[in-house]
Design an enzyme around this catalytic site. Structure first.
Site, PDB file in Angstrom:
ATOM      1  N   CYS A   3       0.885  -1.243   0.141  1.00 37.62           N
ATOM      2  CA  CYS A   3       0.108   0.048   0.142  1.00 37.62           C
ATOM      3  C   CYS A   3       0.994   1.514  -0.096  1.00 37.62           C
ATOM      4  O   CYS A   3       2.218   1.260   0.364  1.00 37.62           O
ATOM      5  CB  CYS A   3      -0.845   0.035   1.263  1.00 37.62           C
ATOM      6  N   ARG A  28       1.046   1.603  -6.068  1.00 32.46           N
ATOM      7  CA  ARG A  28       1.204   0.765  -4.608  1.00 32.46           C
ATOM      8  C   ARG A  28      -0.097   0.158  -4.204  1.00 32.46           C
ATOM      9  O   ARG A  28      -0.270  -0.714  -3.519  1.00 32.46           O
ATOM     10  CB  ARG A  28       1.692   1.578  -3.584  1.00 32.46           C
ATOM     11  N   TRP A  75      -4.164  -1.718  -1.041  1.00 28.52           N
ATOM     12  CA  TRP A  75      -4.537  -2.735  -1.666  1.00 28.52           C
ATOM     13  C   TRP A  75      -4.889  -3.776  -0.503  1.00 28.52           C
ATOM     14  O   TRP A  75      -3.970  -4.170   0.225  1.00 28.52           O
ATOM     15  CB  TRP A  75      -3.096  -3.281  -2.161  1.00 28.52           C
ATOM     16  N   ASN A 101       0.984   0.266   6.136  1.00 33.12           N
ATOM     17  CA  ASN A 101       1.368  -0.959   5.033  1.00 33.12           C
ATOM     18  C   ASN A 101       2.168  -2.046   5.964  1.00 33.12           C
ATOM     19  O   ASN A 101       3.070  -1.765   6.655  1.00 33.12           O
ATOM     20  CB  ASN A 101       2.194  -0.101   3.834  1.00 33.12           C
ATOM     21  N   GLY A 102       1.769  -3.072   5.318  1.00 33.49           N
ATOM     22  CA  GLY A 102       2.339  -4.421   6.147  1.00 33.49           C
ATOM     23  C   GLY A 102       1.297  -5.146   6.569  1.00 33.49           C
ATOM     24  O   GLY A 102      -0.003  -5.480   6.278  1.00 33.49           O
ATOM     25  N   GLU A 471       9.505 -14.051 -19.796  1.00 34.40           N
ATOM     26  CA  GLU A 471       9.055 -12.697 -19.551  1.00 34.40           C
ATOM     27  C   GLU A 471       8.054 -12.445 -20.689  1.00 34.40           C
ATOM     28  O   GLU A 471       7.255 -11.330 -20.182  1.00 34.40           O
ATOM     29  CB  GLU A 471      10.455 -11.773 -19.827  1.00 34.40           C
ATOM     30  N   LYS A 475       4.493 -10.606 -19.209  1.00 33.03           N
ATOM     31  CA  LYS A 475       4.132  -9.228 -19.543  1.00 33.03           C
ATOM     32  C   LYS A 475       2.618  -9.253 -20.103  1.00 33.03           C
ATOM     33  O   LYS A 475       1.657  -8.715 -19.956  1.00 33.03           O
ATOM     34  CB  LYS A 475       4.812  -8.528 -20.662  1.00 33.03           C
ATOM     35  N   GLU A 478      -0.046 -10.353 -17.503  1.00 35.49           N
ATOM     36  CA  GLU A 478      -0.379  -9.336 -16.209  1.00 35.49           C
ATOM     37  C   GLU A 478      -1.178  -8.213 -16.693  1.00 35.49           C
ATOM     38  O   GLU A 478      -1.884  -7.786 -16.004  1.00 35.49           O
ATOM     39  CB  GLU A 478       1.012  -8.882 -16.034  1.00 35.49           C
ATOM     40  N   HIS A 494       7.518 -32.570 -24.668  1.00 35.96           N
ATOM     41  CA  HIS A 494       7.215 -33.065 -23.479  1.00 35.96           C
ATOM     42  C   HIS A 494       5.879 -32.617 -22.816  1.00 35.96           C
ATOM     43  O   HIS A 494       6.022 -32.435 -21.626  1.00 35.96           O
ATOM     44  CB  HIS A 494       8.332 -33.057 -22.502  1.00 35.96           C
ATOM     45  N   LYS A 588       3.004  -3.111  -7.353  1.00 34.40           N
ATOM     46  CA  LYS A 588       4.100  -3.060  -8.009  1.00 34.40           C
ATOM     47  C   LYS A 588       5.514  -3.880  -7.449  1.00 34.40           C
ATOM     48  O   LYS A 588       6.151  -4.397  -8.002  1.00 34.40           O
ATOM     49  CB  LYS A 588       5.110  -1.341  -7.805  1.00 34.40           C
TER      50      LYS A 588
END
Length: 593
Positions: A3, A28, A75, A101-102, A471, A475, A478, A494, A588
């Site tokens: 947050c 955030r 968040w 935050n936490g 990657e 992207k 996300e 496989h 983030k």
């Protein structure tokens, strides 16, 4: 997740400063937000569900003001997305306001104890216990000592900003979550990240673990102590070299496109790193018996690239491990080993835990980290500061490029071939700049429009290109919520080949290295089963249905080839009318486990 916290004490309307800071920290957390300010010796507050981006304080809340103010963009972790669960949270008497935050891991036990003492709770959050704990401690202690005593009882992680109706003070403290103090002329700002207040000051103090700062608004002073011992901590004031322009959109519609367009400059800055720093890091690598690369998400993909590169160029074995999985291997780490950690923010909880575990075993830690003064930078034995500059978009793009470039510079330093590596990186810089030209963007947009209708997208790469397969799909998933999955070309038969059906898009990375013939063979196999093959290569091939050119650049070519899928992901999001800067369910960096 994480947050955003902003606090202000000074002579301005603190609410304006805090709202501005929260907008800059919206990456955030953006499911709800809130403010608390001191006005006429009373605490006033405002909470709202949703993003703060479109909020205009002067228009929407013209009477809200106060020279002391704290704010929070949330968040959700504990409790749903509701007004009651939004921060700030208050004591029973509403005289203490807290933003946090936490994670308070023992909040249920603390809540039960406080309820027995008569405290009434109005939210489902863990944070609210902090406000009530302080209220309880204030019965026998002064404000700062009450906060210290309360925080000693908290198990877990926190960054907090706290105000009290009776005091012209603001208190900030941290344990396991970042908090930075900005020092202005007769004013102070607290923030989770520097961009929150860079507009007001470039002089900062990065609070150490278990640091608590008391800011006195009447005297315009601050005092930092240790939460546990109460001992005074001498502050280290750092001057931030980022400009405000670097942390703003600069006329671009989104941070994501701005940051992708900055990638040539990022490579250039990496080329210019002080070679003495590289030599120090290289010596750590040379002395290590075993080397592990520990990171999460995009940074882990960069670490996988680094492991291939140092294997090929330097005959070194590096073992990449996801930071979240590292504890299960921790017992194998020995005194002579090296853990290379890679992180944009330097605040990722799992990475920091890996550092603690490595140090406990006596191993050394080398950090590749982008944020000056971050927890990782301070905890590592040595750090190389990557050159991405502030990255605001939740999706990491230019930070990934900077991490790849830094691994290349390390490989060149270790092999004594740094001059050639710099030439190859210059070539990559020019290639990326070419890809980012307007005429190429139009072609990429057309491909992205087609991809936006796909249910599944796959990517294939071998060797040095395998990390880009991972990657590119990260992207895409996300930002567009399309299922996308990257595979090593050797794994195709496989299992994954069963997923290939008519018209499914498959991205193929084929650079000028020893893996090229085999990856083209893989591309031929998926095309034979109806796939639409999109090739990123230094030369066209008849197997490609669509071809996107990159320069012939050997092991450095992935720095350019990744730019195409980054852009495709962005334009897919726009096509689907999604916000590329703020994808759902993501923040983030993950500062709590």
């Amino acid at each position: 997740m994480m947050c955003g916290i902003v606090g202000y004490i000074g002579k301005k309307n603190g609410a304006e400063v805090v709202v501005d800071g929260l907008k800059r920290l919206e990456y955030r957390g953006y499911d709800s937000w809130g403010l608390a300010a001191k006005k006429n010796n009373k605490i006033i507050s405002h909470k709202q569900v949703g993003k703060i981006g479109g909020f205009d304080l002067k228009k929407d809340l013209p009477k809200f003001s106060g020279t002391t103010c704290i704010g929070h963009t949330r968040w959700a972790t504990h409790g749903g997305v509701t007004k009651a669960n939004s921060h700030p949270h208050f004591s029973c008497d509403k005289k203490i306001a807290v933003v946090h935050n936490g994670i308070v891991e023992n909040y249920q036990r603390l809540k039960e104890v406080l309820q027995k003492k008569g405290h009434k709770f109005v939210s489902q959050t863990d944070t609210e216990v902090i406000a009530h704990l302080i209220e309880q401690e204030l019965k026998s202690k002064k404000f700062t000592e009450a906060v210290r005593s309360a925080l000693k009882k908290v198990e877990g992680s926190f960054a907090v900003a706290i105000i009290n109706e009776k005091e012209n003070k603001m208190i900030g403290a941290r344990k396991g979550s970042p908090l930075v103090l900005g020092i202005g002329k007769g004013e102070f700002v607290l923030g989770s990240d520097v961009p929150a207040f860079l507009k007001y000051t470039d002089k900062v103090v990065f609070l150490d673990e278990n640091g608590i700062v008391e800011i006195d608004g009447r005297r315009s002073t601050y005092h930092i102590t240790d939460i546990k011992s109460g001992k005074t901590i001498k502050p280290k004031v750092t001057k931030i070299t980022w400009s405000l322009a670097e942390a703003e959109k600069g006329g671009h519609p989104h941070f994501m496109i701005k940051e992708m367009l900055e990638q040539p400059q990022v490579i250039e800055k990496t080329i210019g790193i002080d070679e003495r720093e590289l030599k120090t890091a290289a010596q750590m690598i040379k002395r290590a018996k075993n080397i592990y690369v520990v990171a999460c998400g995009t940074a882990l993909h960069a670490g996988i690239y680094g492991s291939y590169l140092l294997s090929t160029q330097n005959n070194l074995m590096l073992q990449p491990i996801s930071a979240g999985e590292f504890p299960y291997f921790g017992h194998l780490i020995k005194k002579d080993d090296l853990v290379i950690t890679v992180s944009q923010s330097g605040e990722t909880a799992d990475v920091l835990e890996a550092v603690r575990s490595a140090h406990k075993s006596g191993a050394k830690v080398l950090a590749l980290v982008n944020v000056l003064g971050s927890s990782l930078m301070r905890m590592a034995d040595y750090s190389l500061l990557t050159k991405a500059g502030p990255e605001i978009c939740v999706l990491s793009t230019k930070a990934y490029t900077s991490q790849l470039a830094m691994f290349a510079m390390l490989a060149g330093t270790l092999s004594g071939n740094l001059r050639q590596i710099k030439k190859d990186l210059e070539k990559a810089k020019e290639d990326v700049a070419k890809i980012l030209q307007k005429q190429n963007l139009e072609k990429i947009k057309k491909t992205a429009k087609k991809l936006s209708n796909a249910d599944n997208i796959y990517a294939l790469g071998r060797g040095i290109n395998f990390p880009n397969a991972l990657e590119s799909c990260l992207k895409i998933k996300e930002v567009s919520y399309i299922h996308a999955e990257g595979f090593a070309g050797g794994d195709l038969k496989h299992g994954p080949i069963a997923l290939i059906e008519k018209s499914v898009p498959v991205l193929v990375f084929a650079t000028d290295d020893e893996s090229e013939p085999e990856i083209i063979s893989n591309a031929t196999e998926v095309k034979a089963r109806g796939a639409e093959v999109i090739g990123f290569s230094y030369r066209n091939n008849q197997v490609f249905d669509q071809y996107f050119p990159i320069a012939k650049n050997g092991l450095i070519a992935p720095l350019a080839s990744i730019v195409y899928p980054q852009l495709m992901a962005y334009y897919i999001a726009l096509e689907k009318k999604l916000d590329p800067d703020k994808p759902r369910n993501l923040a983030k960096s993950v500062t709590v486990k």
